[in-house]
Scaffold this active site. Structure first.
Site, PDB file in Angstrom:
ATOM      1  N   ARG A 118       0.852  -1.198   0.000  1.00 41.16           N
ATOM      2  CA  ARG A 118       0.000   0.000   0.000  1.00 41.16           C
ATOM      3  C   ARG A 118       0.882   1.241   0.000  1.00 41.16           C
ATOM      4  NH1 ARG A 118      -5.364  -1.666   2.087  1.00 41.16           N
ATOM      5  NH2 ARG A 118      -5.574  -3.601   0.920  1.00 41.16           N
ATOM      6  N   SER A 178     -12.082  -6.574   6.203  1.00 40.51           N
ATOM      7  CA  SER A 178     -13.075  -5.929   5.370  1.00 40.51           C
ATOM      8  C   SER A 178     -13.518  -6.962   4.352  1.00 40.51           C
ATOM      9  CB  SER A 178     -12.398  -4.802   4.598  1.00 40.51           C
ATOM     10  OG  SER A 178     -12.994  -3.599   4.903  1.00 40.51           O
ATOM     11  N   GLU A 184       0.450   4.187   0.743  1.00 38.08           N
ATOM     12  CA  GLU A 184      -0.260   5.260   1.455  1.00 38.08           C
ATOM     13  C   GLU A 184       0.682   5.868   2.473  1.00 38.08           C
ATOM     14  OE1 GLU A 184      -3.386   2.913   3.030  1.00 38.08           O
ATOM     15  OE2 GLU A 184      -4.456   2.865   1.124  1.00 38.08           O
ATOM     16  N   GLU A 211     -10.403  -2.057  13.081  1.00 36.87           N
ATOM     17  CA  GLU A 211     -10.770  -2.943  11.968  1.00 36.87           C
ATOM     18  C   GLU A 211      -9.677  -3.958  11.684  1.00 36.87           C
ATOM     19  OE1 GLU A 211     -11.316  -0.906   8.122  1.00 36.87           O
ATOM     20  OE2 GLU A 211     -10.526  -2.786   7.307  1.00 36.87           O
ATOM     21  N   ARG A 255      -2.139  -6.905  12.081  1.00 38.71           N
ATOM     22  CA  ARG A 255      -3.157  -6.226  12.910  1.00 38.71           C
ATOM     23  C   ARG A 255      -3.794  -7.199  13.884  1.00 38.71           C
ATOM     24  NH1 ARG A 255      -6.782  -1.648  10.017  1.00 38.71           N
ATOM     25  NH2 ARG A 255      -5.006  -0.541   9.152  1.00 38.71           N
ATOM     26  N   ARG A 257      -1.058   1.727  13.051  1.00 41.29           N
ATOM     27  CA  ARG A 257      -1.645   0.499  12.494  1.00 41.29           C
ATOM     28  C   ARG A 257      -1.509   0.341  10.979  1.00 41.29           C
ATOM     29  NH1 ARG A 257      -8.150   1.170  13.074  1.00 41.29           N
ATOM     30  NH2 ARG A 257      -8.461   2.659  11.419  1.00 41.29           N
ATOM     31  N   HIS A 258      -0.725   1.195  10.350  1.00 39.07           N
ATOM     32  CA  HIS A 258      -0.532   1.079   8.902  1.00 39.07           C
ATOM     33  C   HIS A 258       0.915   0.755   8.549  1.00 39.07           C
ATOM     34  CE1 HIS A 258      -4.355   3.389   8.813  1.00 39.07           C
ATOM     35  NE2 HIS A 258      -4.576   2.599   7.779  1.00 39.07           N
TER      36      HIS A 258
HETATM   37  P1  ATP Z   1      -7.886   1.013   7.080  1.00 40.58           P
HETATM   38  O1  ATP Z   1      -9.216   1.676   6.935  1.00 40.58           O
HETATM   39  O2  ATP Z   1      -7.617   0.537   8.482  1.00 40.58           O
HETATM   40  O3  ATP Z   1      -6.763   1.776   6.497  1.00 40.58           O
HETATM   41  P2  ATP Z   1      -8.596  -0.472   4.741  1.00 40.58           P
HETATM   42  O4  ATP Z   1     -10.059  -0.257   4.791  1.00 40.58           O
HETATM   43  O5  ATP Z   1      -7.762   0.263   3.774  1.00 40.58           O
HETATM   44  O6  ATP Z   1      -7.978  -0.327   6.240  1.00 40.58           O
HETATM   45  P3  ATP Z   1      -8.703  -2.991   3.470  1.00 40.58           P
HETATM   46  O7  ATP Z   1      -8.149  -2.493   2.205  1.00 40.58           O
HETATM   47  O8  ATP Z   1     -10.124  -3.299   3.534  1.00 40.58           O
HETATM   48  O9  ATP Z   1      -8.332  -2.009   4.632  1.00 40.58           O
HETATM   49  O10 ATP Z   1      -7.811  -4.208   3.943  1.00 40.58           O
HETATM   50  C1  ATP Z   1      -8.294  -5.307   4.686  1.00 40.58           C
HETATM   51  C2  ATP Z   1      -7.523  -5.496   5.974  1.00 40.58           C
HETATM   52  O11 ATP Z   1      -6.133  -5.399   5.740  1.00 40.58           O
HETATM   53  C3  ATP Z   1      -7.787  -4.430   7.024  1.00 40.58           C
HETATM   54  O12 ATP Z   1      -8.926  -4.729   7.775  1.00 40.58           O
HETATM   55  C4  ATP Z   1      -6.552  -4.520   7.863  1.00 40.58           C
HETATM   56  O13 ATP Z   1      -6.606  -5.611   8.748  1.00 40.58           O
HETATM   57  C5  ATP Z   1      -5.485  -4.797   6.841  1.00 40.58           C
HETATM   58  N1  ATP Z   1      -4.819  -3.565   6.400  1.00 40.58           N
HETATM   59  C6  ATP Z   1      -5.272  -2.668   5.506  1.00 40.58           C
HETATM   60  N2  ATP Z   1      -4.380  -1.691   5.295  1.00 40.58           N
HETATM   61  C7  ATP Z   1      -3.325  -1.969   6.068  1.00 40.58           C
HETATM   62  C8  ATP Z   1      -2.072  -1.342   6.261  1.00 40.58           C
HETATM   63  N3  ATP Z   1      -1.733  -0.242   5.615  1.00 40.58           N
HETATM   64  N4  ATP Z   1      -1.207  -1.909   7.129  1.00 40.58           N
HETATM   65  C9  ATP Z   1      -1.534  -3.048   7.779  1.00 40.58           C
HETATM   66  N5  ATP Z   1      -2.699  -3.699   7.623  1.00 40.58           N
HETATM   67  C10 ATP Z   1      -3.597  -3.173   6.792  1.00 40.58           C
END
Ligand code: ATP
Length: 538
Positions: free
Chosen positions: A307, A464, A309, A461, A512, A315-316
Site C-alpha cells: 500500500r 473488510s 499510502e 478494523e 493487525r 496500524r498502517h
Molecule cells: P484502514 O481503513 O484501516 O486503512 P482499509 O479499509 O484500507 O484499512 P482494506 O483495504 O479493507 O483495509 O484491507 C483489509 C484489511 O487489511 C484491514 O482490515 C486490515 O486488517 C489490513 N490492512 C489494511 N491496510 C493496512 C495497512 N496499511 N497496514 C496493515 N494492515 C492493513
C-alpha cells in the site's frame, strides 16, 4: 723522618695465613648456602607452577569454527524440559543472557533459548572446575552462544529471574560457539522490560525506544517477548490455513507484479519493469475473484500486500501480510460472513488453548486485559452500520460526523461495545455503498447500502469483506460510477462475462490481528522487519 715507627716494620701487617684460610672457608660456606637457597627457591617455584596447571583445561574454551567437521550425534537438551530432568546430565546450546561472578570461585549465568531461561552456575571444585575455568566463564560477553554440560539440580527457592525457576544447572563443561564482535546496541534484558518497570522502579533502567529497536531489529527480536509474538503470529497463519483447508478451501498464490494500477491507482507502488513499469498488488482481490470465475469455489491466500499510502500511524504498514479468502455462495452472503466468523473463533480458541504460555510472556512486557469474545448460543455480536452509528450518537457524537467511522470513533465504539456487550470482537454489517470499493454488491432493498461488513478487535478494523458483483453489466456500471474505466481491467471483467458464481470474501491483516490480540499498541512490533513510509531497512 718521624720517630713513630720504623719503615721496615709496619704496624698493620694484614691477616695471617691461618686467618686467610678461615676467611676463605667462610666465604665458601656462604656461597654454598646461597646456592642451596636458590635451588630451594627454584624447587618451590617449580612446585607452584605444577600446582597451577589447569586440571580443567579441556573442559572449557572456544570451540574450533564449526565447519561440519564431525557429527557425534550427541542429543541436545531444551531449557523448557529441564524441570523434568532433575538429577540428569544435560547438554545444551544457549545464549548467555547475563553473567555474574561471585568472588573468584563462583559464577552465575542466566542462559536463554528463545522464550525460556534457566540459571546455571560454576563453582571451583578440585579436579573438576578450576579457578581458570570460572575466570574464563565470568569473562564471556552477554549474548555469547555457548555449549554447556551439567547436572540439573532442584533449587529450594524459586529463581525469579528465570522462566524455568525450579531447577538450575551445575555446569562442568562450557565451550564458546559464537562470541560477540563489538558492543550490543542495548541489552536484551533492557529491551524486554515493561514500560511500567521504567516508570515505577527506583532503579535507573535504560529505556530502549521503538526506533532504536527497529534499527537493531535482530537484537530486539531476541527478547522473549518478540520470540513469543512471532510464535503467535505464525500460529495465526497456521490456524487460518488449517481451518480453511478443513472447510474445502485451497491455497492460491496470486502475482504481486501487475501491469496496471488496479483498484485505486493512488495507493499503488510503481516499479521499473524492463523498459516499462509494473505495479505492486495492493491486494489479491482481482486474482481471487478471477479464481472463483475459474470455478475454484473456495480459495485463500497468505501473501504480501503493498500500500503506497503515506499513513504514519500505529496500524498502517506499506507492506503487510494479507490473509485473504474468497468463496462462492449458494443463497446469501451471510454464508461468507459465517465462515469468516467461525474462522476467527477457531483462531482465538487455538491461541488460547495452545499458546497461553506465549501470551503470558508477552503480557509481562505489554500488560493487557485478556482478549474477550462471545461463545455459545448468543454467538458473535453483529450490528448493522446504522445501529453502530446510533450507539455513538447516544454517546454524544454528532450524527453528521458519522458518514464514515474515523479511527477515533471506531475506538470509541469499541469501548462502548465492551461496556455494553463485554466483547472485544464484533462484526458490523451493511455499510453504506458509498464507502466501499466498486466491486461491492448493493443491498437488494436499500440502494444506499451494501452487502459488506467489517470485523473488529478491540475497537479496530481487522477485516473488510463483502459480497462481490458477479454480473458484468452491473460491474461495469459500478466501475464507471467510481471513475474506473472497465477497459483498463478487461481480463478481470471478461472473467464475469464468461459466467461466474455469486461469491464473496474478505481480507485480513495478519499483523493487525497479532497486534490487537496481544494489545501491542503498534503494528511494527508484530511485523518482523516493518516497512512504513519512513522505513525500508533493515
Ligand atoms: P484502514 O481503513 O484501516 O486503512 P482499509 O479499509 O484500507 O484499512 P482494506 O483495504 O479493507 O483495509 O484491507 C483489509 C484489511 O487489511 C484491514 O482490515 C486490515 O486488517 C489490513 N490492512 C489494511 N491496510 C493496512 C495497512 N496499511 N497496514 C496493515 N494492515 C492493513
Amino acid at each position: 723522618m718521624s720517630d713513630s715507627q720504623p719503615p721496615d716494620q709496619p704496624q698493620n701487617a694484614g691477616p695471617s695465613k691461618s686467618e686467610l684460610k678461615k676467611l676463605a672457608k667462610a666465604a665458601e660456606k656462604e656461597k654454598r648456602a646461597a646456592e642451596k637457597a636458590a635451588k630451594q627457591q627454584e624447587l618451590a617455584a617449580q612446585q607452584k607452577a605444577e600446582a597451577d596447571i589447569d586440571c580443567a583445561a579441556n573442559l572449557y574454551g572456544a570451540l574450533p569454527l564449526n565447519q561440519s567437521q564431525s557429527r557425534p550425534r550427541r542429543p541436545r537438551d531444551k531449557i523448557a524440559d529441564l524441570s523434568s530432568r532433575v538429577g540428569e546430565i544435560v547438554v545444551l546450546r544457549a545464549r548467555v543472557q547475563t553473567s555474574r561472578a561471585q568472588g573468584n570461585k563462583m559464577v552465575f549465568l542466566n542462559l536463554r533459548q528463545t522464550t525460556d531461561t534457566v540459571q546455571a552456575l560454576l563453582t571451583v571444585t578440585p579436579e573438576k572446575v578450576s579457578k581458570q575455568m570460572v575466570k574464563w566463564t565470568a569473562s564471556l560477553a552477554d549474548e555469547s552462544i555457548i555449549l554447556v554440560e551439567g547436572n540439573v539440580t532442584r533449587v529450594q527457592e524459586p529463581i525469579k529471574s528465570a522462566s524455568v525457576s525450579d531447577v538450575e544447572i551445575h555446569v562442568h563443561q562450557i565451550h564458546l560457539i559464537s562470541g560477540i564482535d563489538g558492543r550490543l546496541p542495548f541489552s536484551v534484558e533492557d529491551a524486554a522490560r515493561p514500560d511500567t518497570d521504567l516508570e515505577t522502579s527506583d532503579v535507573q533502567y535504560n529505556r530502549v525506544l521503538l526506533e532504536t529497536r527497529l534499527n537493531n531489529r535482530v537484537v530486539d527480536l531476541r527478547t522473549q517477548t518478540s520470540q513469543a509474538i512471532f510464535k503467535i503470529q505464525s500460529a495465526i497463519g497456521d490456524l487460518f490455513r488449517e481451518y480453511l483447508s478443513s472447510q474445502g478451501f485451497i491455497e492460491i498464490h496470486s502475482p504481486k507484479l501487475q501491469g496496471a494500477a488496479t483498484e485505486s491507482g493512488a495507493s499503488v507502488f510503481k516499479v521499473g519493469y524492463f523498459k516499462g513499469n509494473a505495479y505492486l498488488a495492493q491486494s489479491p482481490q482481482l486474482a481471487k475473484q478471477m479464481a472463483i470465475a475459474a470455478d475454484f469455489e473456495r480459495v485463500y491466500e497468505i501473501g504480501p500486500v503493498f500500500r503506497a499510502e503515506d499513513s504514519n500511524t500505529h496500524r498502517h504498514l506499506t507492506e503487510f501480510i494479507g490473509l485473504d479468502l474468497e468463496m462462492t455462495i449458494e443463497e446469501h452472503y451471510h454464508e461468507v460472513l459465517e465462515v469468516l466468523d467461525s474462522l476467527f473463533l477457531r483462531i482465538f480458541r487455538g491461541l488460547r488453548e495452545k499458546y497461553s504460555k506465549e501470551i503470558a510472556v508477552v503480557q509481562k512486557q505489554f500488560p493487557a486485559d485478556e482478549f474477550k469474545w462471545r461463545e455459545g448460543p448468543e454467538g458473535t455480536l453483529r450490528l448493522n452500520f446504522h445501529e453502530a452509528v446510533d450507539i455513538l450518537v447516544e454517546d454524544g457524537v454528532p450524527r453528521e460526523d458519522l458518514d464514515d467511522f474515523s479511527t477515533e470513533n471506531e475506538k470509541r465504539l469499541g469501548r462502548l461495545i465492551k461496556v455494553k456487550y463485554d466483547t472485544d470482537y464484533y462484526i458490523i454489517d451493511k455499510f453504506p455503498i458509498a464507502l466501499r470499493p466498486f466491486y461491492t454488491m448493493r443491498d437488494s432493498e436499500d440502494p444506499t447500502l451494501s452487502n459488506s461488513y467489517d470485523f473488529f478487535m478491540r475497537g479496530e478494523e481487522i477485516l473488510s469483506g463483502a459480497q462481490r458483483i458477479h454480473d458484468p453489466a452491473i460491474l461495469c456500471e459500478a466501475m464507471r460510477s467510481k471513475g474506473v474505466d472497465p477497459d483498463s481491467m478487461k481480463p478481470y471483467v471478461d472473467g464475469f462475462r464468461m459466467g461466474c458464481n455469486p461469491h464473496g470474501g474478505g481480507g485480513i491483516g495478519l499483523e493487525r490481528v497479532a497486534m490487537l490480540f496481544l494489545k501491542l499498541n503498534n503494528i511494527r512490533r508484530a511485523s518482523l522487519f516493518p516497512r512504513d513510509p519512513k522505513r525500508l531497512e533493515p
